[in-house]
Motif scaffolding. Structure first.
Motif, mmCIF file in Angstrom:
data_model
loop_
_atom_site.group_PDB
_atom_site.id
_atom_site.type_symbol
_atom_site.label_atom_id
_atom_site.label_comp_id
_atom_site.label_asym_id
_atom_site.label_seq_id
_atom_site.Cartn_x
_atom_site.Cartn_y
_atom_site.Cartn_z
ATOM 1 N N PHE A 51 -15.618 -8.876 3.546
ATOM 2 C CA PHE A 51 -14.762 -8.045 2.698
ATOM 3 C C PHE A 51 -13.556 -7.521 3.483
ATOM 4 C CE2 PHE A 51 -14.028 -3.542 1.290
ATOM 5 C CZ PHE A 51 -13.375 -3.834 0.103
ATOM 6 N N ILE A 52 -13.807 -6.984 4.684
ATOM 7 C CA ILE A 52 -12.727 -6.446 5.516
ATOM 8 C C ILE A 52 -11.781 -7.559 5.965
ATOM 9 C CG2 ILE A 52 -12.196 -5.345 7.725
ATOM 10 C CD1 ILE A 52 -13.211 -3.397 5.643
ATOM 11 N N GLU A 53 -12.330 -8.725 6.286
ATOM 12 C CA GLU A 53 -11.502 -9.854 6.716
ATOM 13 C C GLU A 53 -10.556 -10.295 5.598
ATOM 14 O OE1 GLU A 53 -9.800 -12.752 9.029
ATOM 15 O OE2 GLU A 53 -11.085 -11.078 9.621
ATOM 16 N N LEU A 54 -11.050 -10.341 4.379
ATOM 17 C CA LEU A 54 -10.199 -10.699 3.236
ATOM 18 C C LEU A 54 -9.076 -9.675 3.059
ATOM 19 C CD1 LEU A 54 -12.925 -11.818 0.655
ATOM 20 C CD2 LEU A 54 -11.188 -13.283 1.712
ATOM 21 N N GLU A 55 -9.423 -8.399 3.222
ATOM 22 C CA GLU A 55 -8.416 -7.339 3.113
ATOM 23 C C GLU A 55 -7.353 -7.491 4.201
ATOM 24 O OE1 GLU A 55 -7.813 -5.110 0.972
ATOM 25 O OE2 GLU A 55 -9.626 -4.602 -0.128
ATOM 26 N N LYS A 56 -7.792 -7.794 5.430
ATOM 27 C CA LYS A 56 -6.857 -7.964 6.549
ATOM 28 C C LYS A 56 -5.866 -9.093 6.269
ATOM 29 C CE LYS A 56 -9.671 -6.488 10.513
ATOM 30 N NZ LYS A 56 -10.400 -7.012 11.698
ATOM 31 N N ARG A 57 -6.394 -10.223 5.827
ATOM 32 C CA ARG A 57 -5.535 -11.384 5.576
ATOM 33 C C ARG A 57 -4.539 -11.103 4.464
ATOM 34 N NH1 ARG A 57 -9.850 -15.967 4.689
ATOM 35 N NH2 ARG A 57 -8.013 -17.062 3.903
ATOM 36 N N PHE A 58 -5.000 -10.415 3.434
ATOM 37 C CA PHE A 58 -4.129 -10.080 2.314
ATOM 38 C C PHE A 58 -3.010 -9.139 2.762
ATOM 39 C CE2 PHE A 58 -3.086 -7.313 -1.305
ATOM 40 C CZ PHE A 58 -2.707 -8.263 -2.245
ATOM 41 N N ARG A 59 -3.381 -8.125 3.538
ATOM 42 C CA ARG A 59 -2.394 -7.127 3.956
ATOM 43 C C ARG A 59 -1.447 -7.665 5.019
ATOM 44 N NH1 ARG A 59 -6.791 -2.268 4.017
ATOM 45 N NH2 ARG A 59 -6.882 -1.995 1.764
ATOM 46 N N MET A 60 -1.925 -8.598 5.845
ATOM 47 C CA MET A 60 -1.061 -9.141 6.890
ATOM 48 C C MET A 60 0.169 -9.810 6.287
ATOM 49 S SD MET A 60 -1.928 -11.701 10.046
ATOM 50 C CE MET A 60 -2.752 -10.407 10.957
ATOM 51 N N SER A 61 -0.031 -10.544 5.203
ATOM 52 C CA SER A 61 1.112 -11.188 4.544
ATOM 53 C C SER A 61 2.107 -10.140 4.059
ATOM 54 C CB SER A 61 0.625 -12.030 3.357
ATOM 55 O OG SER A 61 -0.198 -13.081 3.795
ATOM 56 N N GLY A 62 1.591 -9.063 3.504
ATOM 57 C CA GLY A 62 2.462 -7.997 3.023
ATOM 58 C C GLY A 62 3.218 -7.319 4.146
ATOM 59 N N TRP A 63 2.512 -7.040 5.259
ATOM 60 C CA TRP A 63 3.164 -6.396 6.402
ATOM 61 C C TRP A 63 4.272 -7.281 6.974
ATOM 62 C CZ3 TRP A 63 3.492 -1.626 7.630
ATOM 63 C CH2 TRP A 63 2.444 -0.740 7.394
ATOM 64 N N LYS A 64 4.006 -8.571 7.065
ATOM 65 C CA LYS A 64 5.017 -9.490 7.604
ATOM 66 C C LYS A 64 6.296 -9.431 6.776
ATOM 67 C CE LYS A 64 2.224 -13.001 9.926
ATOM 68 N NZ LYS A 64 1.832 -14.420 9.952
ATOM 69 N N ASN A 65 6.142 -9.475 5.469
ATOM 70 C CA ASN A 65 7.316 -9.445 4.593
ATOM 71 C C ASN A 65 8.038 -8.104 4.666
ATOM 72 O OD1 ASN A 65 7.032 -12.062 3.597
ATOM 73 N ND2 ASN A 65 5.584 -11.421 2.015
ATOM 74 N N LEU A 66 7.269 -7.028 4.716
ATOM 75 C CA LEU A 66 7.869 -5.690 4.738
ATOM 76 C C LEU A 66 8.650 -5.457 6.028
ATOM 77 C CD1 LEU A 66 8.120 -3.014 3.231
ATOM 78 C CD2 LEU A 66 5.998 -2.273 4.314
ATOM 79 N N LEU A 67 8.058 -5.815 7.171
ATOM 80 C CA LEU A 67 8.727 -5.588 8.451
ATOM 81 C C LEU A 67 9.890 -6.558 8.655
ATOM 82 C CD1 LEU A 67 5.634 -4.840 10.699
ATOM 83 C CD2 LEU A 67 7.334 -3.223 9.861
ATOM 84 N N LYS A 68 9.787 -7.752 8.096
ATOM 85 C CA LYS A 68 10.902 -8.703 8.165
ATOM 86 C C LYS A 68 12.092 -8.155 7.382
ATOM 87 C CE LYS A 68 9.851 -12.992 7.668
ATOM 88 N NZ LYS A 68 9.467 -14.290 7.033
ATOM 89 N N GLU A 69 11.789 -7.531 6.251
ATOM 90 C CA GLU A 69 12.844 -6.925 5.430
ATOM 91 C C GLU A 69 13.553 -5.814 6.206
ATOM 92 O OE1 GLU A 69 12.737 -3.678 1.937
ATOM 93 O OE2 GLU A 69 11.623 -5.514 1.487
ATOM 94 N N LEU A 70 12.781 -4.990 6.917
ATOM 95 C CA LEU A 70 13.373 -3.911 7.711
ATOM 96 C C LEU A 70 14.224 -4.462 8.846
ATOM 97 C CD1 LEU A 70 10.447 -1.349 8.004
ATOM 98 C CD2 LEU A 70 12.576 -1.056 6.753
ATOM 99 N N LYS A 71 13.744 -5.538 9.451
ATOM 100 C CA LYS A 71 14.453 -6.141 10.578
ATOM 101 C C LYS A 71 15.828 -6.651 10.153
ATOM 102 C CE LYS A 71 13.839 -9.670 14.156
ATOM 103 N NZ LYS A 71 12.964 -10.758 14.644
ATOM 104 N N ASN A 72 15.911 -7.112 8.910
ATOM 105 C CA ASN A 72 17.159 -7.710 8.433
ATOM 106 C C ASN A 72 18.113 -6.708 7.795
ATOM 107 O OD1 ASN A 72 16.298 -10.263 9.250
ATOM 108 N ND2 ASN A 72 15.255 -10.650 7.298
ATOM 109 N N VAL A 73 17.649 -5.439 7.697
ATOM 110 C CA VAL A 73 18.514 -4.415 7.088
ATOM 111 C C VAL A 73 19.661 -4.065 8.024
ATOM 112 C CG1 VAL A 73 18.626 -2.026 6.336
ATOM 113 C CG2 VAL A 73 16.697 -3.444 5.656
#
Length: 217
Positions: A195-217
């Motif tokens: 259960f925790i592993e599935l949550e990690k994988r799901f959130r990792m994709s979100g974090w990557k996109n969010l931090l990439k967006e900040l990097k490009n601001v």
């Protein structure tokens, strides 16, 4: 006399736990507990002060230990490695070969081991504590998570808007809610890890996109 007193206290705690498990804190009744223990209500009040004092005696030790464990694991986490990992264009399988991944899994194992070893204490804390000071216990876990999330944004050197702050708070709440789900649904360790592993994988994709967006601001 001391042995008898100790046995009486242990018996009270045993039946109090059963009472609160069945009826929650608010529905629990001191007289019913006393009757099952074959003692007077006065005996319970003398030892624990009141009903909340009795509940506290059941959960305080493990509640404090877990918060210390959770806080220490987050304080010792390599948040900079987290940030760098989210910046990299790598697959989930490549992530699993990173040293950081193994350390994160070790931390997860410590959390799960503690929770599941003390399952009854945490079922009382997470599911049965309404009406006590422990009703906000999960909020304390959320605070620890939220501080860690804020550190990720610190590395980006970008100002965080109020909407993003609220979003981070919501993410932190969901992380603490994961622990609630594990305990309330009586998950076994392997189920909880998956259960925790599935949550990690799901959130990792979100974090990557969010931090990439900040990097490009």
């Amino acid at each position: 006399m001391r042995t008898i007193d100790t046995k009486t206290t242990e018996n009270i705690l045993k039946y109090a736990s059963l009472e609160f498990m069945e009826k929650n804190f608010l529905g629990g009744n001191i007289r019913d507990i006393a009757k099952k223990c074959n003692v007077s209500s006065h005996t319970i009040y003398t030892r624990f002060g009141n009903k909340e004092g009795l509940f506290t005696a059941l959960v305080k030790e493990k509640a404090d230990e877990f918060l210390n464990l959770y806080n220490n694991l987050h304080n010792n986490a390599d948040v900079h490695a987290d940030y760098q990992l989210y910046q990299e264009e790598i697959t989930d399988n490549e992530v699993k070969n990173k040293d950081y991944y193994y350390k994160a899994n070790e931390a997860t194992d410590k959390v799960l081991d503690f929770l599941l070893k003390n399952r009854d204490s945490f079922k009382l804390l997470f599911c049965k504590s309404e009406g006590t000071e422990y009703a906000t216990y999960l909020d304390k876990i959320t605070e620890i998570e939220e501080k860690n999330y804020m550190k990720l944004f610190d590395f980006s050197s970008k100002k965080i808007s109020k909407s993003k702050q609220f979003f981070l708070h919501k993410l932190a709440q969901e992380s603490s809610r994961d622990l609630y789900e594990i305990i309330s649904n009586d998950m076994k360790k392997e189920e909880a890890k998956e259960f925790i592993e599935l949550e990690k994988r799901f959130r990792m994709s979100g974090w990557k996109n969010l931090l990439k967006e900040l990097k490009n601001v």
